[in-house]
Design an enzyme around this catalytic site. Sequence first.
Site, PDB file in Angstrom:
ATOM      1  N   ASN A   1      75.869  33.593  46.511  1.00 24.80           N
ATOM      2  CA  ASN A   1      76.525  33.837  45.141  1.00 24.80           C
ATOM      3  C   ASN A   1      77.880  33.437  45.223  1.00 24.80           C
ATOM      4  OD1 ASN A   1      75.118  37.140  44.705  1.00 24.80           O
ATOM      5  ND2 ASN A   1      74.592  35.287  43.873  1.00 24.80           N
TER       6      ASN A   1
ATOM      7  N   ASP B   1      69.366  42.086  39.463  1.00 26.83           N
ATOM      8  CA  ASP B   1      69.100  40.782  38.910  1.00 26.83           C
ATOM      9  C   ASP B   1      69.096  40.884  37.400  1.00 26.83           C
ATOM     10  OD1 ASP B   1      68.519  38.015  38.807  1.00 26.83           O
ATOM     11  OD2 ASP B   1      66.239  38.304  38.969  1.00 26.83           O
TER      12      ASP B   1
HETATM   13  C1  FPP Z   1      72.470  39.581  39.759  1.00 29.39           C
HETATM   14  O1  FPP Z   1      72.387  39.382  38.499  1.00 29.39           O
HETATM   15  C2  FPP Z   1      73.704  40.619  39.997  1.00 29.39           C
HETATM   16  C3  FPP Z   1      74.695  40.124  41.038  1.00 29.39           C
HETATM   17  C4  FPP Z   1      74.798  38.806  41.623  1.00 29.39           C
HETATM   18  C5  FPP Z   1      75.928  40.943  41.211  1.00 29.39           C
HETATM   19  C6  FPP Z   1      75.474  42.468  41.394  1.00 29.39           C
HETATM   20  C7  FPP Z   1      76.663  43.509  41.595  1.00 29.39           C
HETATM   21  C8  FPP Z   1      77.230  44.206  40.981  1.00 29.39           C
HETATM   22  C9  FPP Z   1      77.134  44.179  39.512  1.00 29.39           C
HETATM   23  C10 FPP Z   1      78.503  45.002  41.714  1.00 29.39           C
HETATM   24  C11 FPP Z   1      78.084  46.343  42.017  1.00 29.39           C
HETATM   25  C12 FPP Z   1      78.586  47.017  43.167  1.00 29.39           C
HETATM   26  C13 FPP Z   1      78.478  47.335  44.223  1.00 29.39           C
HETATM   27  C14 FPP Z   1      79.541  47.553  45.387  1.00 29.39           C
HETATM   28  C15 FPP Z   1      77.318  47.818  44.326  1.00 29.39           C
HETATM   29  P1  FPP Z   1      72.465  37.895  37.835  1.00 29.39           P
HETATM   30  O2  FPP Z   1      73.992  37.360  37.589  1.00 29.39           O
HETATM   31  O3  FPP Z   1      71.731  37.188  38.833  1.00 29.39           O
HETATM   32  O4  FPP Z   1      71.828  37.863  36.514  1.00 29.39           O
HETATM   33  P2  FPP Z   1      70.901  36.908  35.850  1.00 29.39           P
HETATM   34  O5  FPP Z   1      69.656  36.513  36.787  1.00 29.39           O
HETATM   35  O6  FPP Z   1      70.670  37.453  34.562  1.00 29.39           O
HETATM   36  O7  FPP Z   1      71.779  35.548  36.001  1.00 29.39           O
END
Ligand code: FPP
Length: 157
Positions: free
Chosen positions: A70, A22
Amino acid sequence: MEYNSDIKNIIVIPSHIGIIMDGNGRWAKKRNLPRSSGHVAGASNFKKITRYAAKIGVKHLTMYAFSTENWKRPKAEISALMTLFKVYLEDALQNFLDENIKINFLGDTSAFPNSLQNLIRDVIDVSSKKTGMVLNLAMNYGGRTEISDAVKCIVRD
Ligand code: FPP
């Protein structure tokens, strides 16, 4: 992150660690970068965490990488995430599996692009005989979906 071989004598190593990523977007926004840069940084950190966890003797590491919700994100962000998944899994095929890490997938991976599904199959195949840390990647996973899928299965049986 430095691996200290004495660490096992100092702290109790948890047998299972779960991570919900997150704040990638907020991390990027603070630096005036696009949200996808936050995901790149997150994936790179997670790679380090995977190796470190395996080295210090964690038995299971579960990472919530992509929820069923997502898919509602902007197309460009989803496309950047699909590319990141590929890069991460290609790296895993080259490197993690040599480190005896076994990778499982939780969630409905049939919704991903074919090229990613093929890569997932390769990882499962190569991974099947590994005996070290189990890395569970939750991709297109959701608690509600899991419950409703289980009920559908029971009804079908
Ligand atoms: C949440 O941050 C993160 C995600 C929805 C994506 C996480 C996945 C990766 C970085 C890829 C890693 C790959 C593997 C296969 C493990 P957010 O976008 O919700 O952040 P925010 O809360 O600041 O909006």
